[in-house]
Design a protein around this motif. Structure first.
Motif, PDB file in Angstrom:
ATOM      1  N   TRP A 141     -66.642  80.128 -36.907  1.00 10.52           N
ATOM      2  CA  TRP A 141     -65.270  80.494 -36.575  1.00 10.52           C
ATOM      3  C   TRP A 141     -65.246  81.886 -35.967  1.00 10.52           C
ATOM      4  N   LYS A 142     -64.484  82.015 -34.878  1.00 11.01           N
ATOM      5  CA  LYS A 142     -64.363  83.292 -34.187  1.00 11.01           C
ATOM      6  C   LYS A 142     -62.888  83.615 -33.984  1.00 11.01           C
ATOM      7  N   LEU A 143     -62.585  84.893 -33.991  1.00  8.49           N
ATOM      8  CA  LEU A 143     -61.205  85.339 -33.794  1.00  8.49           C
ATOM      9  C   LEU A 143     -60.717  85.012 -32.387  1.00  8.49           C
ATOM     10  N   THR A 144     -61.606  85.065 -31.428  1.00  7.72           N
ATOM     11  CA  THR A 144     -61.212  84.762 -30.044  1.00  7.72           C
ATOM     12  C   THR A 144     -60.761  83.309 -29.885  1.00  7.72           C
ATOM     13  N   ASP A 145     -61.371  82.395 -30.663  1.00  6.83           N
ATOM     14  CA  ASP A 145     -60.941  80.993 -30.602  1.00  6.83           C
ATOM     15  C   ASP A 145     -59.512  80.845 -31.082  1.00  6.83           C
ATOM     16  N   ALA A 146     -59.152  81.588 -32.135  1.00  5.64           N
ATOM     17  CA  ALA A 146     -57.776  81.504 -32.636  1.00  5.64           C
ATOM     18  C   ALA A 146     -56.785  82.124 -31.657  1.00  5.64           C
ATOM     19  N   LEU A 147     -57.175  83.224 -31.025  1.00  4.86           N
ATOM     20  CA  LEU A 147     -56.276  83.862 -30.062  1.00  4.86           C
ATOM     21  C   LEU A 147     -56.114  83.032 -28.799  1.00  4.86           C
ATOM     22  N   ALA A 148     -57.138  82.269 -28.433  1.00 11.15           N
ATOM     23  CA  ALA A 148     -57.055  81.429 -27.240  1.00 11.15           C
ATOM     24  C   ALA A 148     -56.328  80.122 -27.498  1.00 11.15           C
ATOM     25  N   ASN A 149     -55.909  79.875 -28.722  1.00  7.63           N
ATOM     26  CA  ASN A 149     -55.169  78.646 -29.033  1.00  7.63           C
ATOM     27  C   ASN A 149     -53.802  78.673 -28.345  1.00  7.63           C
ATOM     28  N   PRO A 150     -53.398  77.608 -27.649  1.00 11.51           N
ATOM     29  CA  PRO A 150     -52.081  77.622 -26.973  1.00 11.51           C
ATOM     30  C   PRO A 150     -50.915  77.834 -27.924  1.00 11.51           C
ATOM     31  N   MET A 151     -50.976  77.294 -29.139  1.00 10.62           N
ATOM     32  CA  MET A 151     -49.881  77.489 -30.093  1.00 10.62           C
ATOM     33  C   MET A 151     -49.767  78.955 -30.495  1.00 10.62           C
ATOM     34  N   MET A 152     -50.918  79.603 -30.644  1.00 15.09           N
ATOM     35  CA  MET A 152     -50.889  81.020 -30.982  1.00 15.09           C
ATOM     36  C   MET A 152     -50.301  81.845 -29.834  1.00 15.09           C
ATOM     37  N   LEU A 153     -50.642  81.487 -28.612  1.00 15.12           N
ATOM     38  CA  LEU A 153     -50.080  82.204 -27.470  1.00 15.12           C
ATOM     39  C   LEU A 153     -48.568  82.020 -27.393  1.00 15.12           C
ATOM     40  N   MET A 154     -48.087  80.806 -27.692  1.00 18.29           N
ATOM     41  CA  MET A 154     -46.642  80.558 -27.677  1.00 18.29           C
ATOM     42  C   MET A 154     -45.920  81.360 -28.755  1.00 18.29           C
ATOM     43  N   MET A 155     -46.590  81.656 -29.847  1.00 15.03           N
ATOM     44  CA  MET A 155     -45.960  82.437 -30.917  1.00 15.03           C
ATOM     45  C   MET A 155     -46.046  83.937 -30.658  1.00 15.03           C
ATOM     46  N   VAL A 156     -47.146  84.371 -30.065  1.00 19.62           N
ATOM     47  CA  VAL A 156     -47.358  85.813 -29.908  1.00 19.62           C
ATOM     48  C   VAL A 156     -46.622  86.375 -28.703  1.00 19.62           C
ATOM     49  N   LEU A 157     -46.599  85.646 -27.602  1.00 18.90           N
ATOM     50  CA  LEU A 157     -45.981  86.173 -26.378  1.00 18.90           C
ATOM     51  C   LEU A 157     -44.491  86.489 -26.546  1.00 18.90           C
ATOM     52  N   PRO A 158     -43.688  85.610 -27.158  1.00 21.22           N
ATOM     53  CA  PRO A 158     -42.271  86.007 -27.359  1.00 21.22           C
ATOM     54  C   PRO A 158     -42.109  87.260 -28.201  1.00 21.22           C
ATOM     55  N   LEU A 159     -42.954  87.413 -29.230  1.00 23.51           N
ATOM     56  CA  LEU A 159     -42.868  88.625 -30.042  1.00 23.51           C
ATOM     57  C   LEU A 159     -43.218  89.863 -29.225  1.00 23.51           C
ATOM     58  N   VAL A 160     -44.215  89.737 -28.395  1.00 21.43           N
ATOM     59  CA  VAL A 160     -44.585  90.868 -27.543  1.00 21.43           C
ATOM     60  C   VAL A 160     -43.458  91.218 -26.580  1.00 21.43           C
ATOM     61  N   LEU A 161     -42.835  90.194 -26.018  1.00 21.25           N
ATOM     62  CA  LEU A 161     -41.723  90.457 -25.095  1.00 21.25           C
ATOM     63  C   LEU A 161     -40.550  91.119 -25.817  1.00 21.25           C
ATOM     64  N   LEU A 162     -40.271  90.688 -27.056  1.00 16.39           N
ATOM     65  CA  LEU A 162     -39.167  91.296 -27.806  1.00 16.39           C
ATOM     66  C   LEU A 162     -39.438  92.760 -28.130  1.00 16.39           C
ATOM     67  N   VAL A 163     -40.692  93.096 -28.303  1.00 15.87           N
ATOM     68  CA  VAL A 163     -41.018  94.489 -28.630  1.00 15.87           C
ATOM     69  C   VAL A 163     -41.105  95.352 -27.381  1.00 15.87           C
ATOM     70  N   VAL A 164     -41.623  94.798 -26.296  1.00 16.94           N
ATOM     71  CA  VAL A 164     -41.894  95.597 -25.107  1.00 16.94           C
ATOM     72  C   VAL A 164     -40.661  95.756 -24.239  1.00 16.94           C
ATOM     73  N   LEU A 165     -39.870  94.684 -24.069  1.00 14.25           N
ATOM     74  CA  LEU A 165     -38.725  94.746 -23.152  1.00 14.25           C
ATOM     75  C   LEU A 165     -37.685  95.802 -23.532  1.00 14.25           C
ATOM     76  N   PRO A 166     -37.300  95.940 -24.816  1.00 14.45           N
ATOM     77  CA  PRO A 166     -36.333  97.026 -25.123  1.00 14.45           C
ATOM     78  C   PRO A 166     -36.852  98.409 -24.767  1.00 14.45           C
ATOM     79  N   ARG A 167     -38.128  98.629 -24.944  1.00 16.31           N
ATOM     80  CA  ARG A 167     -38.678  99.934 -24.578  1.00 16.31           C
ATOM     81  C   ARG A 167     -38.662 100.142 -23.072  1.00 16.31           C
ATOM     82  N   LEU A 168     -38.930  99.060 -22.340  1.00 17.16           N
ATOM     83  CA  LEU A 168     -38.883  99.189 -20.883  1.00 17.16           C
ATOM     84  C   LEU A 168     -37.480  99.469 -20.390  1.00 17.16           C
ATOM     85  N   THR A 169     -36.503  98.742 -20.955  1.00 14.07           N
ATOM     86  CA  THR A 169     -35.117  98.969 -20.532  1.00 14.07           C
ATOM     87  C   THR A 169     -34.607 100.330 -20.976  1.00 14.07           C
TER      88      THR A 169
END
Length: 227
Positions: A141-169
């Protein structure tokens, strides 16, 4: 009877003589070379290593100094392989020319590009490419395999956008904020000429019910007048 015996004897002599001339006419050659395995003594692998020519048509053995000789090889193209249970060797193709008195030419075997010719020196030199692998390694088992999982990307990307977009605006100027709001309003506006499926279904079902109610009422009125 004696004539038949003599004739049979003469025929056998002629046949044997013709086969002897054929064998003498066909020249036979020998393929020579050396086998080496880095970091291993020849006593450990030499006794169970074989030299196969044309898939086992001719077989040679490795001597105590690592050299080998495969005899009685006719002219032509021959595939030479080293078979060892513990190591892997690359095969070599040897061309023996009958026109130039047994001239030897050796080249590597490329199964991906058969037309590619890469000459190698003769006598042959075989070196172990790798150890023979009979079992596949267990996947870990590798951490990169878990991060490359499509379900993980669908969960992480919205959180990143919620954190980054207010700072950008927050770091934008007033004019940039106004332009961004205008762009959002343009995207939120629905074009008037675009077909709205939900509104069409609503009109269809609501209009159909009212028309049926009106038809039933008119039918009741006409029946009451007739009475």
């Amino acid at each position: 009877m004696w004539r038949s015996v003599v004739a049979l004897w003469l025929f056998s002599v002629l046949v044997c003589g013709s086969t002897d001339t054929i064998d003498e006419a066909e020249d036979l050659y020998k393929i020579e070379g050396r086998v080496a395995i880095q970091g291993a003594k020849i006593e450990e692998w030499g006794h169970h290593t074989r030299i196969f020519v044309n898939g086992g048509e001719f077989v040679g053995f490795v001597r105590s100094d690592g050299t080998f000789v495969v005899s009685n090889i006719p002219s032509g193209s021959h595939l030479v392989e080293v078979h060892s249970p513990n190591h892997v060797f690359e095969p070599v193709r040897v061309e023996i020319s009958s026109k130039s008195k047994g001239k030897m030419r050796a080249r590597k075997v490329d199964n991906v590009q058969p037309s590619k010719v890469e000459a190698i020196p003769y006598p042959l030199r075989f070196k172990a490419k790798d150890r023979a692998q009979y079992f596949e390694k267990r996947e870990q088992w590798k951490l990169t395999d878990a991060l490359a999982n499509p379900m993980m990307l669908m969960m992480v990307l919205p959180l990143v956008l919620l954190v980054v977009l207010p700072r950008l605006t927050g770091s934008m100027d007033q004019e940039q904020k106004e332009s961004l709001q205008q762009m959002q309003s343009v995207f939120n506006q629905r074009p008037t000429d675009m077909f709205d499926m939900s509104a069409w279904l609503q009109r269809l079902f609501s209009g159909g019910g009212s028309k049926r109610g009106a038809l039933s009422r008119t039918s009741k009125k006409t029946t009451s007048k007739r009475k």
